[in-house]
Write a protein that holds these residues in place. Structure first.
Motif, PDB file in Angstrom:
ATOM      1  N   GLN A   1       0.832  -1.202   0.000  1.00 39.23           N
ATOM      2  CA  GLN A   1       0.000   0.000   0.000  1.00 39.23           C
ATOM      3  C   GLN A   1       0.872   1.260   0.000  1.00 39.23           C
ATOM      4  N   ALA A   2       1.941   1.247   0.770  1.00 40.69           N
ATOM      5  CA  ALA A   2       2.854   2.387   0.795  1.00 40.69           C
ATOM      6  C   ALA A   2       3.502   2.595  -0.574  1.00 40.69           C
ATOM      7  N   ALA A   3       3.870   1.504  -1.238  1.00 38.62           N
ATOM      8  CA  ALA A   3       4.463   1.611  -2.576  1.00 38.62           C
ATOM      9  C   ALA A   3       3.444   2.155  -3.570  1.00 38.62           C
ATOM     10  N   PHE A   4       2.208   1.702  -3.483  1.00 35.15           N
ATOM     11  CA  PHE A   4       1.150   2.193  -4.367  1.00 35.15           C
ATOM     12  C   PHE A   4       0.894   3.683  -4.139  1.00 35.15           C
ATOM     13  N   GLN A   5       0.873   4.096  -2.879  1.00 32.21           N
ATOM     14  CA  GLN A   5       0.674   5.511  -2.562  1.00 32.21           C
ATOM     15  C   GLN A   5       1.845   6.348  -3.086  1.00 32.21           C
ATOM     16  N   PHE A   6       3.063   5.841  -2.951  1.00 32.32           N
ATOM     17  CA  PHE A   6       4.232   6.572  -3.438  1.00 32.32           C
ATOM     18  C   PHE A   6       4.178   6.750  -4.950  1.00 32.32           C
ATOM     19  N   VAL A   7       3.820   5.696  -5.664  1.00 32.47           N
ATOM     20  CA  VAL A   7       3.746   5.790  -7.123  1.00 32.47           C
ATOM     21  C   VAL A   7       2.659   6.789  -7.536  1.00 32.47           C
ATOM     22  N   GLY A   8       1.528   6.763  -6.877  1.00 27.35           N
ATOM     23  CA  GLY A   8       0.470   7.721  -7.181  1.00 27.35           C
ATOM     24  C   GLY A   8       0.869   9.147  -6.849  1.00 27.35           C
ATOM     25  N   TYR A   9       1.511   9.330  -5.726  1.00 26.07           N
ATOM     26  CA  TYR A   9       1.980  10.643  -5.268  1.00 26.07           C
ATOM     27  C   TYR A   9       2.991  11.221  -6.249  1.00 26.07           C
ATOM     28  N   ALA A  10       4.002  10.425  -6.601  1.00 27.05           N
ATOM     29  CA  ALA A  10       5.025  10.878  -7.543  1.00 27.05           C
ATOM     30  C   ALA A  10       4.432  11.083  -8.930  1.00 27.05           C
ATOM     31  N   GLY A  11       3.461  10.254  -9.297  1.00 22.22           N
ATOM     32  CA  GLY A  11       2.819  10.396 -10.602  1.00 22.22           C
ATOM     33  C   GLY A  11       2.055  11.702 -10.733  1.00 22.22           C
ATOM     34  N   VAL A  12       1.341  12.080  -9.686  1.00 24.67           N
ATOM     35  CA  VAL A  12       0.602  13.344  -9.719  1.00 24.67           C
ATOM     36  C   VAL A  12       1.572  14.519  -9.825  1.00 24.67           C
ATOM     37  N   LEU A  13       2.652  14.481  -9.053  1.00 26.13           N
ATOM     38  CA  LEU A  13       3.645  15.554  -9.125  1.00 26.13           C
ATOM     39  C   LEU A  13       4.298  15.609 -10.508  1.00 26.13           C
ATOM     40  N   HIS A  14       4.565  14.446 -11.100  1.00 27.77           N
ATOM     41  CA  HIS A  14       5.182  14.420 -12.420  1.00 27.77           C
ATOM     42  C   HIS A  14       4.223  14.941 -13.497  1.00 27.77           C
ATOM     43  N   LEU A  15       2.951  14.601 -13.391  1.00 29.24           N
ATOM     44  CA  LEU A  15       1.968  15.141 -14.336  1.00 29.24           C
ATOM     45  C   LEU A  15       1.874  16.665 -14.231  1.00 29.24           C
ATOM     46  N   LEU A  16       1.921  17.185 -13.003  1.00 25.18           N
ATOM     47  CA  LEU A  16       1.895  18.627 -12.810  1.00 25.18           C
ATOM     48  C   LEU A  16       3.143  19.270 -13.413  1.00 25.18           C
ATOM     49  N   ALA A  17       4.309  18.689 -13.155  1.00 15.41           N
ATOM     50  CA  ALA A  17       5.557  19.234 -13.704  1.00 15.41           C
ATOM     51  C   ALA A  17       5.557  19.185 -15.221  1.00 15.41           C
ATOM     52  N   GLY A  18       5.088  18.098 -15.795  1.00 16.49           N
ATOM     53  CA  GLY A  18       5.033  17.974 -17.252  1.00 16.49           C
ATOM     54  C   GLY A  18       4.060  18.955 -17.879  1.00 16.49           C
ATOM     55  N   THR A  19       2.920  19.153 -17.230  1.00 11.36           N
ATOM     56  CA  THR A  19       1.934  20.102 -17.737  1.00 11.36           C
ATOM     57  C   THR A  19       2.489  21.527 -17.724  1.00 11.36           C
ATOM     58  N   LEU A  20       3.145  21.899 -16.642  1.00  6.58           N
ATOM     59  CA  LEU A  20       3.729  23.236 -16.568  1.00  6.58           C
ATOM     60  C   LEU A  20       4.823  23.423 -17.616  1.00  6.58           C
ATOM     61  N   GLU A  21       5.613  22.378 -17.851  1.00  4.51           N
ATOM     62  CA  GLU A  21       6.673  22.486 -18.848  1.00  4.51           C
ATOM     63  C   GLU A  21       6.107  22.589 -20.267  1.00  4.51           C
ATOM     64  N   ARG A  22       5.074  21.797 -20.578  1.00  5.06           N
ATOM     65  CA  ARG A  22       4.463  21.860 -21.911  1.00  5.06           C
ATOM     66  C   ARG A  22       3.841  23.225 -22.170  1.00  5.06           C
ATOM     67  N   ARG A  23       3.299  23.837 -21.147  1.00  8.35           N
ATOM     68  CA  ARG A  23       2.700  25.171 -21.307  1.00  8.35           C
ATOM     69  C   ARG A  23       3.724  26.294 -21.165  1.00  8.35           C
ATOM     70  N   ARG A  24       4.971  25.916 -20.939  1.00  6.25           N
ATOM     71  CA  ARG A  24       6.088  26.854 -20.785  1.00  6.25           C
ATOM     72  C   ARG A  24       5.839  27.854 -19.654  1.00  6.25           C
ATOM     73  N   LEU A  25       5.336  27.344 -18.533  1.00 11.25           N
ATOM     74  CA  LEU A  25       5.151  28.147 -17.325  1.00 11.25           C
ATOM     75  C   LEU A  25       6.246  27.771 -16.339  1.00 11.25           C
ATOM     76  N   PHE A  26       7.129  28.708 -16.057  1.00 15.16           N
ATOM     77  CA  PHE A  26       8.235  28.453 -15.147  1.00 15.16           C
ATOM     78  C   PHE A  26       8.189  29.474 -14.020  1.00 15.16           C
ATOM     79  N   VAL A  27       8.178  28.984 -12.784  1.00 14.96           N
ATOM     80  CA  VAL A  27       8.147  29.852 -11.615  1.00 14.96           C
ATOM     81  C   VAL A  27       9.489  29.704 -10.913  1.00 14.96           C
ATOM     82  N   SER A  28      10.174  30.814 -10.741  1.00 19.19           N
ATOM     83  CA  SER A  28      11.465  30.775 -10.042  1.00 19.19           C
ATOM     84  C   SER A  28      11.629  32.039  -9.227  1.00 19.19           C
TER      85      SER A  28
END
Length: 73
Positions: free
Chosen positions: A45-72
């Motif tokens: 269950q912990a492994a499944f939660q980790f994969v889902g957690y990292a997957g959501v963060l990766h989808l967010l990062a990919g979406t921001l990169e595709r839209r060329r939105l960079f916050v720094s």
């Protein structure tokens, strides 16, 4: 020649946004009052939660990169 894995580059372009999203997602994992959800969770269950957690963060990062939105700072 330099080696830069794509996932790390994607995550590194918006670290502040991902950090804030990480805190919001962490709240979703810690808010349920069931100890079996986080503290006493079995390994599968912990492994499944980790994969889902990292997957959501990766989808967010990919979406921001595709839209060329960079916050720094």
């Amino acid at each position: 020649m330099s080696f830069a894995p794509g996932a790390f580059v994607t995550w590194g372009r918006n670290p502040l946004v991902l950090y804030c999203a990480h805190l919001v997602l962490l709240g979703a994992f810690l808010v349920p009052p069931w100890p079996a959800w986080h503290f006493e969770a079995p390994l599968w269950q912990a492994a499944f939660q980790f994969v889902g957690y990292a997957g959501v963060l990766h989808l967010l990062a990919g979406t921001l990169e595709r839209r060329r939105l960079f916050v720094s700072l």
